[in-house]
Design a protein around this motif. Structure first.
Motif, PDB file in Angstrom:
ATOM      1  N   LYS A   1       0.828  -1.213   0.000  1.00 12.54           N
ATOM      2  CA  LYS A   1       0.000   0.000   0.000  1.00 12.54           C
ATOM      3  C   LYS A   1       0.858   1.256   0.000  1.00 12.54           C
ATOM      4  CE  LYS A   1      -4.494  -1.456   1.554  1.00 12.54           C
ATOM      5  NZ  LYS A   1      -4.903  -2.405   2.527  1.00 12.54           N
ATOM      6  N   ASP A   2       2.116   1.142   0.492  1.00 18.23           N
ATOM      7  CA  ASP A   2       3.009   2.307   0.519  1.00 18.23           C
ATOM      8  C   ASP A   2       3.259   2.836  -0.895  1.00 18.23           C
ATOM      9  OD1 ASP A   2       4.284  -0.311   0.360  1.00 18.23           O
ATOM     10  OD2 ASP A   2       6.180   0.793   0.168  1.00 18.23           O
ATOM     11  N   ARG A   3       3.140   1.976  -1.897  1.00 16.83           N
ATOM     12  CA  ARG A   3       3.377   2.419  -3.281  1.00 16.83           C
ATOM     13  C   ARG A   3       2.147   3.090  -3.883  1.00 16.83           C
ATOM     14  NH1 ARG A   3       6.099  -2.209  -6.832  1.00 16.83           N
ATOM     15  NH2 ARG A   3       6.565  -0.432  -8.146  1.00 16.83           N
ATOM     16  N   GLY A   4       0.968   2.842  -3.308  1.00 16.15           N
ATOM     17  CA  GLY A   4      -0.272   3.427  -3.823  1.00 16.15           C
ATOM     18  C   GLY A   4      -0.577   2.937  -5.238  1.00 16.15           C
ATOM     19  N   HIS A   5      -1.347   3.720  -5.965  1.00 22.88           N
ATOM     20  CA  HIS A   5      -1.684   3.383  -7.356  1.00 22.88           C
ATOM     21  C   HIS A   5      -0.662   4.045  -8.281  1.00 22.88           C
ATOM     22  CE1 HIS A   5      -5.918   1.833  -6.799  1.00 22.88           C
ATOM     23  NE2 HIS A   5      -5.664   2.372  -5.616  1.00 22.88           N
ATOM     24  N   TYR A   6      -0.249   3.365  -9.298  1.00 22.66           N
ATOM     25  CA  TYR A   6       0.638   3.961 -10.303  1.00 22.66           C
ATOM     26  C   TYR A   6       0.353   3.307 -11.653  1.00 22.66           C
ATOM     27  CZ  TYR A   6       3.387  -0.303  -9.605  1.00 22.66           C
ATOM     28  OH  TYR A   6       3.767  -1.628  -9.514  1.00 22.66           O
ATOM     29  N   MET A   7       0.745   4.000 -12.720  1.00 25.72           N
ATOM     30  CA  MET A   7       0.519   3.464 -14.062  1.00 25.72           C
ATOM     31  C   MET A   7       1.802   2.779 -14.548  1.00 25.72           C
ATOM     32  SD  MET A   7      -2.636   4.260 -14.607  1.00 25.72           S
ATOM     33  CE  MET A   7      -3.141   4.316 -16.328  1.00 25.72           C
TER      34      MET A   7
END
Ligand code: F3S
Length: 237
Positions: A16-22
């Motif tokens: 979750k530390d990375r969150g959403h990314y493309m």
């Protein structure tokens, strides 16, 4: 065959530390490929961690609904060459909690559906020798109501749902009207009970996003307006 760049939403619940990314993937795409074919190629040949739902590949099950270049659609019905441009953005349907990558939680969708009692309610015993019948004219009234595949595209596109997560949603309204309009249903009031509420049909502001988003070309807005009329009719006795 041409090269396309796919920018795909990634989200790992364990990171979750990375969150959403493309994340970007390049793919040689044969003519006739759908977005789902490309996701399968990416998963099977490039990155096995990519996660998405799919099942029938035929526009029937609704599993592969996602946001493709900003528009809700079924990945299995989205022809890559018809999208225009050589970069394709793929994101999960908006408004629902994301479980992983392109997979959303269907809980809000199911909750809205259950609120309208999505089944035929009868009080009288069925005929002993045949099913409950209706006239061809009454059957025609169900056209455009029963074909919903519950993909969630309509509710995901609705600003009223974005603002109110308890909003029952156009997918459930369409289903409710499918039974309210059925001549064999003997208790329309039970389908309508949950709809006359601040999370029900009165929160619909006739924005029509749901109509544009439906991959089956159905018209939840029309069903909502019929439900509103029906509720008023019942109140007036
Ligand atoms: Fe939403 Fe459709 Fe009504 S987009 S506000 S349910 S017309």
């Amino acid at each position: 065959m041409a090269k396309f760049k796919f920018r795909i939403n990634r989200f790992d619940p364990d990171r979750k530390d990375r969150g959403h990314y493309m994340q970007e993937y390049e793919l040689e795409v044969p003519k006739g490929y759908t977005v789902l074919d490309c996701l399968n190629d990416i998963k099977w040949k490039i990155d096995g961690t990519l996660t998405y739902r799919r099942s029938c590949r035929s526009g029937i099950c609704g599993s592969c609904a996602m946001t493709i270049n900003g528009v809700n659609n079924l990945a299995c019905e989205s022809q890559v060459y018809a999208l225009g441009g050589d970069t394709i953005n793929v994101e999960p349907l908006r408004g629902y909690p994301v479980i992983k990558d392109l997979v959303i939680s269907l809980d809000p969708l199911v909750k809205g559906l259950l609120a309208v009692k999505p089944f035929m309610i009868t009080r009288t015993p069925p005929p002993s020798d045949q099913e409950r019948l209706q006239s061809p004219e009454d059957r025609d009234k169900l056209e455009g109501l029963y074909e919903c595949i519950l993909c969630g595209s309509c509710t995901s596109s609705c600003p009223s749902f974005w603002a109110d997560k308890e909003y029952i949603g156009p997918h459930a309204f369409l289903k409710a009207y499918r039974f309210v309009a059925d001549s064999r249903d003997e208790s329309p009031r039970e389908h309508l009970a949950a709809l006359d509420d601040k999370h029900g049909v009165w929160r619909c502001h006739t924005i029509f996003n749901c109509v544009e988003a439906c991959p089956k070309s159905l018209n939840p807005t029309k069903a909502i307006s019929e439900l509103k009329k029906e509720i008023v009719r019942q109140k007036l006795g």
